[in-house]
Design a protein around this motif. Structure first.
Motif, PDB file in Angstrom:
ATOM      1  N   GLN A  10       1.080   9.769  -8.158  1.00  0.00           N
ATOM      2  CA  GLN A  10       0.066   9.165  -7.641  1.00  0.00           C
ATOM      3  C   GLN A  10      -1.425   9.575  -8.013  1.00  0.00           C
ATOM      4  O   GLN A  10      -2.302   8.992  -8.269  1.00  0.00           O
ATOM      5  CB  GLN A  10       0.041   8.921  -6.126  1.00  0.00           C
ATOM      6  N   GLU A  11      -1.221  11.091  -8.280  1.00  0.00           N
ATOM      7  CA  GLU A  11      -2.464  11.676  -8.773  1.00  0.00           C
ATOM      8  C   GLU A  11      -3.085  11.132 -10.132  1.00  0.00           C
ATOM      9  O   GLU A  11      -4.109  11.176 -10.295  1.00  0.00           O
ATOM     10  CB  GLU A  11      -2.141  13.145  -9.009  1.00  0.00           C
ATOM     11  N   GLU A  35      -6.088   8.970  -9.674  1.00  0.00           N
ATOM     12  CA  GLU A  35      -7.152   9.591  -8.937  1.00  0.00           C
ATOM     13  C   GLU A  35      -8.537   9.778  -9.694  1.00  0.00           C
ATOM     14  O   GLU A  35      -9.539   9.140  -9.171  1.00  0.00           O
ATOM     15  CB  GLU A  35      -6.773  10.793  -8.278  1.00  0.00           C
ATOM     16  N   ALA A  87      -0.150   2.846  -0.546  1.00  0.00           N
ATOM     17  CA  ALA A  87      -0.352   4.144  -0.674  1.00  0.00           C
ATOM     18  C   ALA A  87      -1.750   4.750  -1.402  1.00  0.00           C
ATOM     19  O   ALA A  87      -2.415   5.586  -0.949  1.00  0.00           O
ATOM     20  CB  ALA A  87       0.678   4.901  -1.244  1.00  0.00           C
ATOM     21  N   VAL A  88      -1.936   3.792  -2.349  1.00  0.00           N
ATOM     22  CA  VAL A  88      -3.296   4.105  -3.097  1.00  0.00           C
ATOM     23  C   VAL A  88      -4.332   3.579  -2.377  1.00  0.00           C
ATOM     24  O   VAL A  88      -5.584   4.419  -2.281  1.00  0.00           O
ATOM     25  CB  VAL A  88      -3.174   3.469  -4.444  1.00  0.00           C
ATOM     26  N   ARG A 118      -5.007   6.417  -0.209  1.00  0.00           N
ATOM     27  CA  ARG A 118      -5.501   7.635  -0.853  1.00  0.00           C
ATOM     28  C   ARG A 118      -6.947   7.544  -1.258  1.00  0.00           C
ATOM     29  O   ARG A 118      -7.920   8.637  -1.203  1.00  0.00           O
ATOM     30  CB  ARG A 118      -4.586   7.993  -2.405  1.00  0.00           C
ATOM     31  N   TYR A 119      -7.378   6.391  -1.619  1.00  0.00           N
ATOM     32  CA  TYR A 119      -8.755   5.958  -1.741  1.00  0.00           C
ATOM     33  C   TYR A 119      -9.496   6.338  -0.746  1.00  0.00           C
ATOM     34  O   TYR A 119     -10.803   6.770  -0.878  1.00  0.00           O
ATOM     35  CB  TYR A 119      -8.886   4.493  -2.316  1.00  0.00           C
ATOM     36  N   GLU A 176      -8.814   8.393   1.526  1.00  0.00           N
ATOM     37  CA  GLU A 176      -9.169   9.932   1.862  1.00  0.00           C
ATOM     38  C   GLU A 176     -10.062  10.598   1.008  1.00  0.00           C
ATOM     39  O   GLU A 176     -10.579  11.516   1.160  1.00  0.00           O
ATOM     40  CB  GLU A 176      -7.711  10.337   1.494  1.00  0.00           C
ATOM     41  N   LEU A 177     -10.283   9.911  -0.183  1.00  0.00           N
ATOM     42  CA  LEU A 177     -10.960  10.635  -1.274  1.00  0.00           C
ATOM     43  C   LEU A 177     -12.427  10.252  -1.016  1.00  0.00           C
ATOM     44  O   LEU A 177     -13.327  10.557  -1.833  1.00  0.00           O
ATOM     45  CB  LEU A 177     -10.701  10.040  -2.688  1.00  0.00           C
ATOM     46  N   ALA A 216      -5.319   1.873   6.664  1.00  0.00           N
ATOM     47  CA  ALA A 216      -5.958   2.948   6.025  1.00  0.00           C
ATOM     48  C   ALA A 216      -7.289   3.434   6.691  1.00  0.00           C
ATOM     49  O   ALA A 216      -7.752   4.347   6.609  1.00  0.00           O
ATOM     50  CB  ALA A 216      -6.317   2.780   4.551  1.00  0.00           C
TER      51      ALA A 216
END
Ligand SMILES: [Zn+2]
Ligand SMILES: [Zn+2]
Length: 297
Positions: A190-191, A194, A226-227, A230-231, A233-234, A265
């Protein structure tokens, strides 16, 4: 470009506030008259939709000069006037195919024409390694990093160009890579997405959660839940949703799942543009976003 499954097969969301990605018969890959979507919006209690027909810049691409701006604008504005009385607001948008090689043409187009809302999308391009006849050979012997690099290089450039309100269907590359690369392969690395997420965050562009991916093998939104998480979280704050319908049966199709991913999310609002006005639109809580499928995502 997307190519829909037969009409009528989809779970269409009800009572969601917005579907911001729709193609009418003014796109080469759709034959849906605008009134068909508007009528469905009324019927399903969806108060706002954006018509985002394709605009391409490479003469080999299907929407290159397929319609004139003036005709698209007149059709959408006329429909907007008719349907406002019925309780649905129709925005005049466009989905522009981005590639660095024609960025100057995109810039010129946007300088000369006004839209309420603009999506920038990276589609498979004529020389791309993801072209159906080339993709298998391209993948062979390459790492996943190398395989994804041409696509995400364009996404990052699209975000940094500052030309678009929204980056459309991030990670649609997984459709071009099917069946050689699976969603599980991508989830394990997944990274690799990023840098694109950071570019979108830093540029101020909006991340679209496009439900059309649920209609293809792999059956995930573009991008996956999941992405989206993550977006967030970032530091990502701006999100929007669209069904990317090209047929009457895919209007708002499985859009409840896109909304569900946002709610899960931690996003409580969409970011959207209505011409001069940038707005935040509350994301309904999970219980009011109604499709059966969304309950088990
Ligand atoms: Zn697209
Ligand atoms: Zn589209």
């Amino acid at each position: 470009m997307t190519h829909d499954l037969p009409a009528g097969a989809e779970q269409q969301a009800r009572n969601v506030p917005l579907d911001a990605h729709l193609h009418t018969d003014q796109s080469p890959d759709s034959s849906v008259p605008i009134d068909v979507y508007a009528a469905q919006a009324v019927e399903r209690g969806i108060p706002e939709i954006a018509i985002t027909d394709h605009v391409d810049f490479d003469p080999r691409d299907p929407a290159y000069r397929y319609t004139r701006y003036e005709d698209r604008e007149r059709t959408v504005r006329d429909a907007a006037e008719r349907w406002a009385r019925e309780g649905v607001v129709i925005r005049f948008g466009a989905e522009l195919t981005y590639n660095r090689r024609w960025e100057a043409d995109v810039r010129e187009h946007l300088a000369r024409h006004r839209y309420d809302y603009v999506i920038g999308s990276v589609h498979d391009w004529p020389e791309s390694p993801y072209w159906p006849s080339r993709v298998r050979g391209f993948i062979e012997g390459r790492s996943l990093d190398e395989i994804l690099e041409p696509y995400y290089t364009e996404i990052i450039a699209a975000a940094r160009s500052g030309l678009f309100d929204t980056i459309g269907h991030l990670d649609v590359v997984k459709r071009y890579l099917h069946p050689f690369i699976t969603p599980a392969d991508l989830a394990a690395r997944q990274e690799l997405q990023e840098p694109a997420l950071f570019a979108i965050i830093e540029s101020g562009a909006v991340l679209e959660v496009n439900s059309s991916g649920l209609r293809y093998p792999g059956a995930e939104t573009y991008p996956s839940a999941a992405v989206v998480a993550r977006y967030r979280e970032l530091g990502g704050e701006r999100v929007v949703v669209g069904s990317d319908a090209h047929s009457r049966g895919s209007f708002a199709a499985r859009l409840g799942e896109s909304y569900g991913h946002l709610a899960a999310a931690g996003f409580d609002a969409l970011t959207f543009r209505r011409g001069a006005e940038r707005v935040r639109i509350p994301v309904p809580d999970g219980t009011s976003v109604g499709t059966v499928d969304s309950l088990h995502t």
